[in-house]
Design a protein around this motif. Sequence first.
Motif, PDB file in Angstrom:
ATOM      1  N   LEU A 167       0.820  -1.211   0.000  1.00 50.13           N
ATOM      2  CA  LEU A 167       0.000   0.000   0.000  1.00 50.13           C
ATOM      3  C   LEU A 167       0.860   1.270   0.000  1.00 50.13           C
ATOM      4  O   LEU A 167       0.379   2.361  -0.273  1.00 50.13           O
ATOM      5  CB  LEU A 167      -0.934   0.016   1.216  1.00 50.13           C
ATOM      6  N   PHE A 228      -7.172   6.546   6.688  1.00 54.69           N
ATOM      7  CA  PHE A 228      -7.147   6.367   5.243  1.00 54.69           C
ATOM      8  C   PHE A 228      -7.664   7.598   4.492  1.00 54.69           C
ATOM      9  O   PHE A 228      -7.344   7.771   3.316  1.00 54.69           O
ATOM     10  CB  PHE A 228      -7.878   5.087   4.842  1.00 54.69           C
ATOM     11  N   VAL A 231      -4.514   9.242   3.752  1.00 51.16           N
ATOM     12  CA  VAL A 231      -3.791   8.528   2.687  1.00 51.16           C
ATOM     13  C   VAL A 231      -4.405   8.878   1.330  1.00 51.16           C
ATOM     14  O   VAL A 231      -3.702   9.179   0.362  1.00 51.16           O
ATOM     15  CB  VAL A 231      -3.836   6.993   2.923  1.00 51.16           C
ATOM     16  N   LEU A 232      -5.734   8.880   1.277  1.00 48.46           N
ATOM     17  CA  LEU A 232      -6.444   9.161   0.025  1.00 48.46           C
ATOM     18  C   LEU A 232      -6.097  10.561  -0.495  1.00 48.46           C
ATOM     19  O   LEU A 232      -5.739  10.738  -1.671  1.00 48.46           O
ATOM     20  CB  LEU A 232      -7.958   9.032   0.268  1.00 48.46           C
ATOM     21  N   ALA A 244      -2.042   2.046  -2.810  1.00 49.55           N
ATOM     22  CA  ALA A 244      -2.860   3.154  -2.271  1.00 49.55           C
ATOM     23  C   ALA A 244      -3.166   4.156  -3.380  1.00 49.55           C
ATOM     24  O   ALA A 244      -4.273   4.705  -3.445  1.00 49.55           O
ATOM     25  CB  ALA A 244      -2.138   3.834  -1.117  1.00 49.55           C
ATOM     26  N   ILE A 247      -5.812   2.783  -5.929  1.00 47.96           N
ATOM     27  CA  ILE A 247      -7.169   2.943  -5.388  1.00 47.96           C
ATOM     28  C   ILE A 247      -7.593   4.419  -5.437  1.00 47.96           C
ATOM     29  O   ILE A 247      -8.693   4.746  -5.889  1.00 47.96           O
ATOM     30  CB  ILE A 247      -7.259   2.372  -3.953  1.00 47.96           C
ATOM     31  N   TYR A 265     -12.260   0.365   0.401  1.00 48.48           N
ATOM     32  CA  TYR A 265     -11.274  -0.399  -0.382  1.00 48.48           C
ATOM     33  C   TYR A 265      -9.995  -0.583   0.433  1.00 48.48           C
ATOM     34  O   TYR A 265      -9.423  -1.672   0.519  1.00 48.48           O
ATOM     35  CB  TYR A 265     -10.964   0.360  -1.681  1.00 48.48           C
ATOM     36  N   TYR A 266      -9.519   0.526   1.022  1.00 47.41           N
ATOM     37  CA  TYR A 266      -8.317   0.422   1.865  1.00 47.41           C
ATOM     38  C   TYR A 266      -8.582  -0.536   3.033  1.00 47.41           C
ATOM     39  O   TYR A 266      -7.744  -1.373   3.377  1.00 47.41           O
ATOM     40  CB  TYR A 266      -7.920   1.795   2.413  1.00 47.41           C
ATOM     41  N   VAL A 270      -6.446  -4.031   3.722  1.00 45.29           N
ATOM     42  CA  VAL A 270      -5.580  -4.188   4.889  1.00 45.29           C
ATOM     43  C   VAL A 270      -6.112  -5.263   5.855  1.00 45.29           C
ATOM     44  O   VAL A 270      -5.333  -6.002   6.462  1.00 45.29           O
ATOM     45  CB  VAL A 270      -5.348  -2.809   5.552  1.00 45.29           C
TER      46      VAL A 270
END
Length: 433
Positions: A167, A228, A231-232, A244, A247, A265-266, A270
């Motif tokens: 990821l 997340f 992260v996104l 990552a 996605i 999705y994340y 995970v």
Amino acid sequence: MPFPGFNSDTLDNSLVNPAAYADESIHDAYTRLRREDPVHWTEPTGFRPFWSITRHADIVAISKANDRFINRERTYISPIEAEEWVKQTTGDSHLFRTLVDLDDPIHMKLRRITHTWFMPQNLKKLEPQIAAIAKAHVDRMAALGGQCDFVNEVALWYPLRVIMMILGLPAADENRMLQMTQEIFGPQDPDVVARSRIITQGLSGATEGTGNPQVDIFALVQQFFQYFGEVLADRRASPRDDLATVIAQGTVDGEPIGLLEAISYYAIAVTAGHDTTSSTASGGLLALIQNPAELAKLKADPSLIPGAVEEMIRWATPVKHFMRTCTEDTVVGGKTIRKGDGVALFYWSGNRDEAVFEEPFRFRVDRPNNPQTAFGNGVHQCLGLHLARMEIRALFAELLPRLDEIELAGEPKLSVANFVSGLKAMPIRYRMR
Ligand code: HEM
């Protein structure tokens, strides 16, 4: 015998009872059902009723009939109280919108975003990195000086490192990720919750837990969104060469995927990619310790490793069930499943079906025919199955040549859980290079 008179109350309750998975008495129920009532109407106390499907052939057939048996309504077995709580909290039957909660066409549109990424051709380039992570974890085991708890000191951490690498997430976040993935599956087992609280003690953002499972799960979902969500945003702003980013850049019908879909999705990558693989690694090693002739065979002939990994997956079957809901009256095994009925596919039972596996309760590293059904079938078949196989192969390819002796140093313990479950402790003593 737990079910001497085939008392339906006891049997039905045991099919959902997490403790029956921890002491493996569930196999008594499965074996009896495969023989006497393989499509069994099940009415456990506190749960909406459903059909229990215990034979391999029926599990495969229902999994492949994705129009007649859909995922959306009911993904896994959950008490009525918990289902009601989710509905009141979200106005929907799910906390997330993950691939396993959805049906086509949206399911396939979302799955397509990462499908190529999970194919062997793409994964091949990760092989050296996965081998290096496997080596680092076997080195860690060697450094522990001949005694460790294989689950808590090796197996839990290895697939976590792999999924974090894939990821593109920092190693420093591993403890937090372990806590989130453990508790989303493990809340039935107080030991699993207690372990993750110890791991995350003092981490900012970590919750103490209120003792109320529903409140704690909600807090956990919020943690997933917080972590997340960042992260996104980061991968949308600065794409990198990691999953990552694949996605974050994903589109459906030409539009970027929504926030809930991306976080879900994340979350599934995970969670699905972690506990399942670690439970197979530790369950596989336990089977080798308990079957020294099989261990010797495998050490003598490493070309058996891929087949042995398949047998480990069959043996451990870390995902114990998924559910479907019937969309039109369908006859299965002579019983009519009505439109709207829930159906539980008991994979561990399918993987012990005597009609398919010779001596199903024997662990054999060279089992000649092994159509194990632990990854499911049909359009929802595990997206990470090539990755999971690659990871487990890499671990045993590194470990076995370095292992001179191994034995149990205490009682191995299975987690108290009926959905995703496996060993939660396995003390071992060993001599290795
Ligand atoms: C779905 C098992 C490892 C990602 C599933 C399903 C099962 C399963 C039973 C549902 C299948 C169905 O409903 O027909 C396993 C086992 C594993 C494993 C036994 C390890 C031994 C992984 C890994 C990943 C992963 C390593 C990725 C990082 C997924 C995803 C889905 C899924 C994304 C949803 C697929 C969909 O609904 O389209 N897995 N899994 N799994 N798994 Fe795995």
